[in-house]
Write an enzyme that holds these catalytic residues in place. Structure first.
Site, PDB file in Angstrom:
ATOM      1  N   SER A 460       1.013  -0.771  -0.022  1.00  0.00           N
ATOM      2  CA  SER A 460       0.027   0.047  -0.045  1.00  0.00           C
ATOM      3  C   SER A 460       0.334   1.288   0.067  1.00  0.00           C
ATOM      4  O   SER A 460       1.874   1.361   0.372  1.00  0.00           O
ATOM      5  CB  SER A 460      -0.417  -0.096   1.149  1.00  0.00           C
ATOM      6  OG  SER A 460      -1.772   1.180   1.892  1.00  0.00           O
ATOM      7  N   TYR A 473      -2.340  -0.553  10.274  1.00  0.00           N
ATOM      8  CA  TYR A 473      -2.287  -1.186   9.353  1.00  0.00           C
ATOM      9  C   TYR A 473      -1.035  -1.004   8.467  1.00  0.00           C
ATOM     10  O   TYR A 473      -0.008  -1.317   7.444  1.00  0.00           O
ATOM     11  CB  TYR A 473      -3.855  -0.186   8.414  1.00  0.00           C
ATOM     12  CG  TYR A 473      -4.154  -0.405   7.273  1.00  0.00           C
ATOM     13  CD1 TYR A 473      -4.378  -1.371   6.980  1.00  0.00           C
ATOM     14  CD2 TYR A 473      -3.135   0.720   5.974  1.00  0.00           C
ATOM     15  CE1 TYR A 473      -4.431  -1.826   5.269  1.00  0.00           C
ATOM     16  CE2 TYR A 473      -3.615   0.391   4.904  1.00  0.00           C
ATOM     17  CZ  TYR A 473      -4.355  -0.522   4.055  1.00  0.00           C
ATOM     18  OH  TYR A 473      -4.627  -0.763   3.162  1.00  0.00           O
TER      19      TYR A 473
END
Length: 590
Positions: A460, A473
């Site tokens: 990501s 995350y």
């Protein structure tokens, strides 16, 4: 593939031809189909010590010492090493060990070169059922390839023969009387094993040399003097009706892969497998050679071509991913679903999984409706044993994947002190552990197969974008980023590319299902809806990510930031990390 103990299962025989005695060794059931294995310089039949056990369970396997090597008759005349004479020896062995039906052949180096001479003889297809050639071209074909390139002197056409000339430079010493003494320096067992080990990235213990190695290495150089110049200076038109499978070593120190490019002009049925390996594949990739040989034999006998062999066909226009197997996790929706569809539209067969089996089946149904092939499985990527079991089942039912896409993941937001340790661990187990589990279970099989491949790990933009409220995350995705970097270095020598995909703001259902720690259930739903709407307005959809993943594999890109903001932040993280940290410390997105 099962193996046989060859030490106690060998039958020796002597085949006589043109005044020479050829020492032959037989394994397996004499009533089974016969596979003849032919070695090159400076080896003997011991070259095949690791391959024979893999074939002998199913076939009558025959190896032999070519003339001037091992226990076969020796000679100091260069003329005795001419290809016509060596091809005659091959036919004599084939007729002796399989008088009633044609043989299949697996040959390496000069063994392959002499079998090329044999299969291009008139009527050879009645005596040879198939020929798997490893690191040994037809010298006439190679000579014609060089002439064709030089007749059209573009930079590329000049460069390819030039690099082949550099690779073949050692043959000058082989062909020049007196200079061949230089090889006495390296013709020592331990020294040669180390050299071959380095060139083939395989332990020295895998290098099997016969007791006559030193003598073979020096005297066998006559094969160069007898054949190189006549074939290269005056190449003949040589064709064959025998089905031929080329195993082309990408890191071959002697023959460059481009030298095989025109083989289809002279072979009626041709397959080509390019392998990220060195010259001595019988030592480094015995399983691959045994499997490739078996697949060709089965295809010729049964008329059913397995995926690996279909992919190696040289005739016809094949799509980039046609006959390839793609395994994708988290393919029940979003990026995973669209990536599965993108590869399927390009001809790949898809094995897809998701923790939600109904969602996985829905993706498979979409692919089938579009004319593709897909198989759905339920999988919790955080469960290592479940992933191992899944990989085993996929390998048994569908085969080893050519492309692995570790896409499954979850979203999570909230301050670090508001995030319970169990939630932090859950994010790490799925987002990082799922990638690690997939790479370990499937990547090991891809590496062992030896044909290379691609692993795509979905990270990501958050991996290199520190920000408040995303500690779990961002940490998980940053770990995926670094893990992929490390894995890339380990697998580079095995021809497996690792691609790190870093999406930015993409509208998928991961946003609407993101867990927000430290807030009430009502507030969590409000934030999910809010950010889902913001991502929807961004208008960057999963199908756009899928196309970039396909392009990354096609172009062999390592780090793939997706969306403009992901590309921009990657550059900022590299050249002005302090500036981004300054902003992140003062701006809270959640």
């Amino acid at each position: 593939m099962t193996t046989t103990d060859i030490d106690g299962a060998v039958t020796e025989r002597v085949v006589r031809n043109d005044g020479f005695e050829i020492a032959a060794y037989e394994y397996g059931d004499p009533a089974a189909e016969t596979v003849v294995l032919v070695h090159g310089w400076p080896d003997t039949h011991h070259l095949w010590d690791a391959v024979v056990p893999l074939l002998a369970e199913r076939f009558h396997v025959v190896t032999y010492d070519t003339r001037g090597h091992g226990r076969s008759t020796r000679t100091d005349r260069a003329a005795d090493y001419r290809l016509e004479a060596l091809a005659s020896d091959f036919f004599a062995v084939a007729d002796a060990v399989s008088p009633d039906r044609p043989v299949h052949v697996l040959a390496h180096d000069w063994g392959s070169i002499q079998v090329w001479e044999a299969v291009c003889e008139p009527g050879a297809d009645a005596r040879v059922a198939s020929f798997t050639s490893v690191s040994g071209p037809n010298l006439d074909h190679l000579g014609k390839w060089v002439r064709a390139k030089l007749s059209r002197p573009t930079p590329r056409n000049l460069w390819q023969p030039f690099t082949q000339l550099l690779s073949s430079g050692y043959t000058v010493f082989s062909m020049t009387p007196g200079l061949d003494r230089i090889f006495r320096v390296v013709a020592q067992e331990n020294r040669w094993q180390r050299i071959v080990s380095i060139m083939n990235d395989t332990p020295a213990a895998n290098i099997s040399l016969g007791p006559t190695f030193r003598r073979d290495a020096i005297e066998g150089l006559l094969i160069y003097r007898a054949n190189i110049l006549p074939r290269m200076l005056a190449p003949r038109e040589r064709r064959t009706e025998v089905p031929v499978q080329l195993i082309v070593a990408g890191r071959d120190v002697a023959i460059r892969p481009a030298g095989y490019d025109d083989a289809h002009k002279w072979v009626s049925r041709l397959w080509r497998r390019d392998v990220p390996a060195g010259h001595w594949m019988p030592f480094s990739h015995p399983e691959l050679l045994a499997t490739a040989t078996t697949e060709l034999i089965d295809a010729i006998r049964d008329g059913v071509t397995p995926r690996g062999l279909r992919r190696a066909e040289t005739d016809g226009d094949k799509g980039r991913f046609e006959d390839q197997l793609v395994v994708i996790t988290g393919a029940g929706s979003g990026i995973g679903r669209e990536t599965a569809r993108a590869f399927a539209r390009r001809g790949a067969e898809i094995v897809l999984s998701d923790i939600n089996l109904d969602a996985a089946k829905e993706t498979a149904e979409l692919i089938v409706a579009e004319g593709g092939a897909a198989h759905a499985y339920q999988l919790d990527v955080a469960d290592e044993e479940q992933v191992r079991s899944h990989a085993s089942e996929v390998g048994t039912v569908h085969g080893v994947p050519d492309i692995l896409i570790n896409n499954a993941g979850i979203g999570q937001a909230g301050g670090f002190f508001d995030t319970p340790s169990a939630e932090f661990d859950r994010v790490m187990r799925i987002n990082l552990g799922g990638v690690v589990n997939g790479c370990r279970a499937f990547g090991a099989a891809m590496s062992a197969r030896g044909l290379g491949g691609h692993i795509v790990n979905v990270s990501s933009m958050a991996a290199y974008s520190p920000q408040q409220g995303f500690s779990a995350y961002s940490t998980s995705k940053s770990a995926v980023f670094m893990f992929s970097d490390c894995l890339r270095t380990e697998l580079a020598g095995r021809g497996i590319s690792v691609h790190t995909v870093c999406p930015g703001v993409v509208h998928t259902n991961i946003v609407s299902t993101t867990t927000f720690s430290g807030v009430s259930a009502e507030e969590e739903k409000r934030r999910q809806a809010r950010y889902d709407e913001l991502y929807r307005r961004r208008r960057y959809t999963p199908d756009k990510v899928a196309e970039q993943i396909v392009r990354a594999v096609e172009r062999d890109r390592s780090i793939v930031p997706i969306t403009p903001e992901a590309r921009l932040q990657l550059q900022i993280s590299r050249f002005a990390p302090a500036a981004f940290r300054f902003v992140a410390a003062r701006v809270k997105l959640t």
